[in-house]
Design a protein around this motif. Structure first.
Motif: not given
Length: 527
Positions: A385-399
């Motif tokens: 639900l939180y947007k990463s400043p890098t623009g890439t979906p970091v949370a998704f890649y973490a999962v």
């Protein structure tokens, strides 16, 4: 005198039920799946229409075409070796507990305990990542259908929740339908991939050169170019390692598969091999169609940027729609595999509230296990639900990283134990023979290496102590895995080691005698 069951009158009292009884269990799940259906669930979970689309950006930003064109076949080859090692194990021990059962059987209860929890974490993460990826691409498709569409992270999460609930309901109420949908999913992936490749071959006005596809390097990671070969490029291999996973599903549904000792083993390695070939063809089609590199870079490596720049609107929409349907089928299969493993682990007392999660309804479906697993997948995905400043979906890649590390570490333990057993291991009808030594060593080393890489920061902003550090850019895979393993390890030391005995038998010697079987040594303690 109690009436004994008649094998002729009860179709469950066959060779599969006999072998399962030797391993310590009654035939409680509905054994109605064919060998093709068993193959289909792993092929659907691997789903090149899912992983190749959702994690393409990870490889594009971390290595570029080199990471994809060369990384995919190399890593796929290593994964096939892992699959061969696991196929031998499922042939010997065709149980729904799968890899955790193997670990407990070949080692000690502590091996089964940690393997079970790693496997459960990985399966929950796979379900979460696949369904979130499906929601993301459904949002992209809606945007392509309506130019004024502006679905934000909150809306994508809402789509994810809807998809997750639908998958739970299908698995709960469509227990007979699931196997049919698995079979349909296989053909959807075969003809869907063929259609996507054909569209990308004949649709664009021009294509990239062979030199670009096989030699071009891209580093959008934020890390220095000097780190390309030993750090950036390996991070790009997450595309392959994540896409070709979940094939342990063949083991988890082995108690529902006819002729499981052979068909589950064949289904496991074949799902990897066919996905490896099909995925490489699909990814090469992406790269040859990626003529507007700047546009792809501006969208942080999103594969949809290739479709919208290389194709006219109609075929671009068709490609994304094919992927969305494939991802939906993949997520459904993930829930099936996750729930069966949860049911089996709970059956042996490995999960708090085990009696609740090990229950099956009148249709022999583990409803409570399905609900619990889907709820856990929802909680794990909340950081998206939180947007990463890098623009890439970091949370998704973490999962995604949690899924890869959890599952592959769970694979590593029984493979290592089989290697340690040597000739004392009693193989099933599908065996590696003397080749097990070299294959098991290759598998163990490969898993150890990727497990280290995928807990490392995915972007400079995620490096603790860095000048640009931001918590929303952190790869929380090591945090999530570390917390769970700390709790599980503490639980083992303080309590579980006194009562967790590994696999428990659910039938007595009289019932086993009716089936004409002989109990496997160490098959399980009484429940």
């Amino acid at each position: 005198m109690a009436r004994q069951p008649d094998p002729q009158a009860d179709p469950r009292l066959d060779d599969d039920a006999r072998r399962l009884a030797e391993l310590g269990y009654k035939q409680e799940l509905d054994r109605s799946w064919s060998g093709f259906s068993n193959f289909a669930i792993s092929f659907s979970i691997i789903s090149i229409l899912s992983g190749c689309f959702t994690t393409f950006g990870q490889a594009w930003n971390n290595g570029g075409p080199v990471a994809i064109a060369w990384g995919w076949p190399i890593i796929a080859g290593f994964i096939l070796v892992i699959g061969f090692c696991m196929a031998e194990l499922v042939s010997a021990y065709p149980t729904a507990g799968g890899i955790y059962w193997w670990a407990a059987r070949m080692g000690r209860p502590v091996h089964g305990w940690f393997t079970g929890w790693l496997n459960l974490i990985g399966l929950v993460a796979v379900t979460a990542s696949v369904d979130y990826g499906a929601a993301t691409f459904l949002n992209v498709l809606l945007g392509m259908l309506n130019e004024d569409w502006g679905g934000d992270l909150g809306f994508v999460f809402g789509l994810f929740l809807v998809i997750l609930v639908l998958h739970a309901l299908i698995n709960i109420f469509g227990h007979r339908l699931v196997a049919l949908l698995q079979n349909i999913s296989v053909w959807w992936h075969v003809f869907g991939v063929a259609a996507v490749v054909a569209i990308l071959v004949f649709g664009p006005d021009s294509h990239q050169s062979v030199s670009f596809v096989f030699t071009e390097r891209i580093n959008n990671s934020g890390f220095s170019e000097g780190m390309y070969w030993f750090y950036v490029l390996p991070l790009g291999f997450l595309l392959t390692q994540y896409t070709i996973t979940g094939f342990d599903a063949c083991a988890h549904v082995s108690e529902e598969t006819r002729g499981a000792a052979r068909t589950a083993a064949q289904g496991l390695w074949r799902s990897i091999a066919y996905s490896g070939v099909g995925g490489w063809i699909l990814l090469l089609a992406f790269l040859f169609a990626a003529t507007d590199v700047d546009a792809v870079n501006e969208q942080f490596g999103a594969v949809s940027a290739i479709f919208t720049t290389a194709l006219s609107p109609a075929p671009a929409k068709i490609v994304v729609a094919i992927s969305v349907i494939g991802q939906f089928c993949c997520g459904m299969s993930c829930v099936t595999s996750m729930s069966r493993m949860t049911y089996a682990f709970a059956r042996d007392g490995g999960i708090p509230g085990s009696r609740l999660w090990a229950k099956v309804d009148r249709n022999r479906t583990p409803v409570n296990a399905i609900i619990m697993g889907c709820a856990a997948a929802l909680v794990l995905t909340l950081p998206a639900l939180y947007k990463s400043p890098t623009g890439t979906p970091v949370a998704f890649y973490a999962v995604v990283s949690i899924a890869v590390i959890g599952l592959y570490l769970a694979f590593l333990i029984p493979i290592w134990l089989r290697l340690r057993m040597g000739d004392a291991f009693r193989p099933g009808p599908w065996t590696l023979g003397a080749k097990y030594k070299v294959m098991c060593w290759i598998a163990v080393i490969e898993i150890a290496v990727i497990s280290v890489y995928f807990v490392l920061p995915l972007a400079p902003a995620g490096v603790p102590g860095g000048g640009d550090f931001d918590w929303t850019a952190v790869n929380y895979a090591p945090i999530a895995l570390g917390v769970v393993l700390l709790l599980v390890g503490g639980w083992w030391l303080l309590s579980a080691r006194r009562w967790f005995t590994g696999p428990r038998t659910t039938l007595d010697d009289t019932e086993l005698a009716v089936l004409g079987g002989e109990r496997e040594p160490g098959a399980g303690a009484p429940a």
